[in-house]
Motif scaffolding. Sequence first.
Motif, short mmCIF file in Angstrom:
data_model
loop_
_atom_site.label_atom_id
_atom_site.label_comp_id
_atom_site.label_asym_id
_atom_site.label_seq_id
_atom_site.Cartn_x
_atom_site.Cartn_y
_atom_site.Cartn_z
N ARG A 58 4.62 5.52 -5.32
CA ARG A 58 4.84 5.41 -6.77
C ARG A 58 3.87 6.31 -7.53
O ARG A 58 4.25 7.03 -8.46
CB ARG A 58 4.67 3.96 -7.22
CG ARG A 58 5.04 3.74 -8.70
CD ARG A 58 4.78 2.32 -9.13
NE ARG A 58 3.35 2.02 -9.19
CZ ARG A 58 2.86 0.86 -9.62
NH1 ARG A 58 3.68 -0.12 -9.99
NH2 ARG A 58 1.56 0.66 -9.65
N ARG A 59 2.61 6.29 -7.13
CA ARG A 59 1.61 7.12 -7.80
C ARG A 59 1.91 8.60 -7.61
O ARG A 59 1.81 9.39 -8.55
CB ARG A 59 0.22 6.78 -7.25
CG ARG A 59 -0.92 7.57 -7.90
CD ARG A 59 -2.27 7.03 -7.45
NE ARG A 59 -2.41 7.04 -6.00
CZ ARG A 59 -2.39 5.96 -5.23
NH1 ARG A 59 -2.21 4.77 -5.77
NH2 ARG A 59 -2.53 6.07 -3.91
N SER A 60 2.31 8.99 -6.41
CA SER A 60 2.61 10.40 -6.13
C SER A 60 3.80 10.88 -6.96
O SER A 60 3.78 12.00 -7.50
CB SER A 60 2.88 10.59 -4.64
OG SER A 60 1.76 10.24 -3.86
N LEU A 80 2.66 1.63 -3.44
CA LEU A 80 1.77 2.10 -4.51
C LEU A 80 1.45 3.59 -4.33
O LEU A 80 1.37 4.34 -5.32
CB LEU A 80 0.49 1.27 -4.53
CG LEU A 80 0.65 -0.20 -4.94
CD1 LEU A 80 -0.67 -0.93 -4.80
CD2 LEU A 80 1.18 -0.31 -6.37
N HIS A 81 1.26 4.01 -3.09
CA HIS A 81 0.97 5.43 -2.82
C HIS A 81 2.16 6.31 -3.24
O HIS A 81 1.97 7.34 -3.90
CB HIS A 81 0.68 5.60 -1.33
CG HIS A 81 0.74 7.02 -0.86
ND1 HIS A 81 -0.09 8.03 -1.35
CD2 HIS A 81 1.56 7.63 0.06
CE1 HIS A 81 0.21 9.17 -0.76
NE2 HIS A 81 1.21 8.96 0.09
N ARG A 134 4.92 9.51 -9.77
CA ARG A 134 4.54 9.49 -11.19
C ARG A 134 3.75 10.74 -11.55
O ARG A 134 4.00 11.38 -12.57
CB ARG A 134 3.71 8.24 -11.49
CG ARG A 134 3.30 8.09 -12.97
CD ARG A 134 2.20 7.06 -13.10
NE ARG A 134 1.01 7.48 -12.36
CZ ARG A 134 0.09 6.63 -11.88
NH1 ARG A 134 0.23 5.33 -12.04
NH2 ARG A 134 -0.96 7.11 -11.23
N ASP A 135 2.79 11.09 -10.70
CA ASP A 135 1.97 12.28 -10.96
C ASP A 135 2.81 13.57 -10.94
O ASP A 135 2.45 14.56 -11.57
CB ASP A 135 0.84 12.39 -9.94
CG ASP A 135 -0.19 11.28 -10.09
OD1 ASP A 135 -0.16 10.58 -11.12
OD2 ASP A 135 -1.00 11.09 -9.16
N HIS A 149 9.89 6.70 -11.16
CA HIS A 149 8.99 6.69 -10.02
C HIS A 149 8.91 5.33 -9.32
O HIS A 149 8.83 5.27 -8.10
CB HIS A 149 7.59 7.17 -10.42
CG HIS A 149 7.03 6.48 -11.62
ND1 HIS A 149 7.22 6.97 -12.90
CD2 HIS A 149 6.29 5.36 -11.74
CE1 HIS A 149 6.61 6.17 -13.76
NE2 HIS A 149 6.04 5.19 -13.08
N ASP A 156 0.84 -1.21 0.00
CA ASP A 156 0.00 0.00 0.00
C ASP A 156 0.88 1.26 0.00
O ASP A 156 0.62 2.21 -0.75
CB ASP A 156 -0.91 0.03 1.22
CG ASP A 156 -1.97 -1.06 1.19
OD1 ASP A 156 -2.37 -1.47 0.10
OD2 ASP A 156 -2.37 -1.50 2.29
#
Length: 285
Positions: free
Chosen positions: A13-15, A10-11, A17-18, A24, A7
């Motif tokens: 990585r997403r941050s 993924l949080h 990437r964005d 990332h 969790d």
Amino acid sequence: MAKTYNDLYLHVRRSLRDAGVEAHALEARLLVAYAAEKRMETLLCELRLYTTDEIAERVEELLNRRLAGEPAAYITKSWEFFGLPFYVNPSVLIPRMDTELLVQTALECLQGRETGARILDLCAGSGCVGCALAHSLPSANVVLADISKEALIVCQKNIELNHLENRISCLETDALQPPSVQLGSFDLIVSNPPYIATEELRELDVSVRDYEPHLALDGGEDGLRFYRAILSNWLPLLRNGGHILFEVGETQAEDVRRLMLLAGLHGTACFRDTGDIDRVVAGKR
């Protein structure tokens, strides 16, 4: 709600990437592993396990530092280069994947002369190039040279980290000045010198401009100051048949190749990185 390491990963990585961070996924793994005080391999095996609130808070703190521009390598004090682990801090540049081409080209140039080869890594920084060459050539001896005392401390840490103490030495010296004749001669000189033109430093990405050492970036008015000095002062240390290799900036390859020809080198060639950019220039004495 309890979170797993996956969790958190993924949080992050997403941050990242964005936010436009290219690596990332890698950086997310680095930050979570560092926060959890785990080796990367251990983290990957334990992604399904639940973590603690303390670790989750630590991950968020590290993520915020990264999003503010601080490089992940400086946050975690570690990076990988040529498959080897390296310690880094803000006194040295972070090893780039493009620089692996310098190592690969050096290994090709040394074919047939590997046994007992003497190699000089000039403007060594973290020592990543010299350490990678020593690791790949078990009989070679390498000198890591840099003007920065702080960089040489990092070099020594990386020599020990990669168990290369018996074959690598460190030298404090100025690449812009003639070397001591006591250094002896070398079969190969490699250098990733400062090559950003002074006026272009302000245009660099914030993660480079505000965090990486300008001493290792500033190549003078046209970015070629170190190439001229090294070719003028250091070639006497290169043995006949030996090679000198430079990493260069995106538009500098032909200029550096011409400087090599003016210095009397032959067999000059340019080598392209994965982005199809001439990144390494080689010459032979």
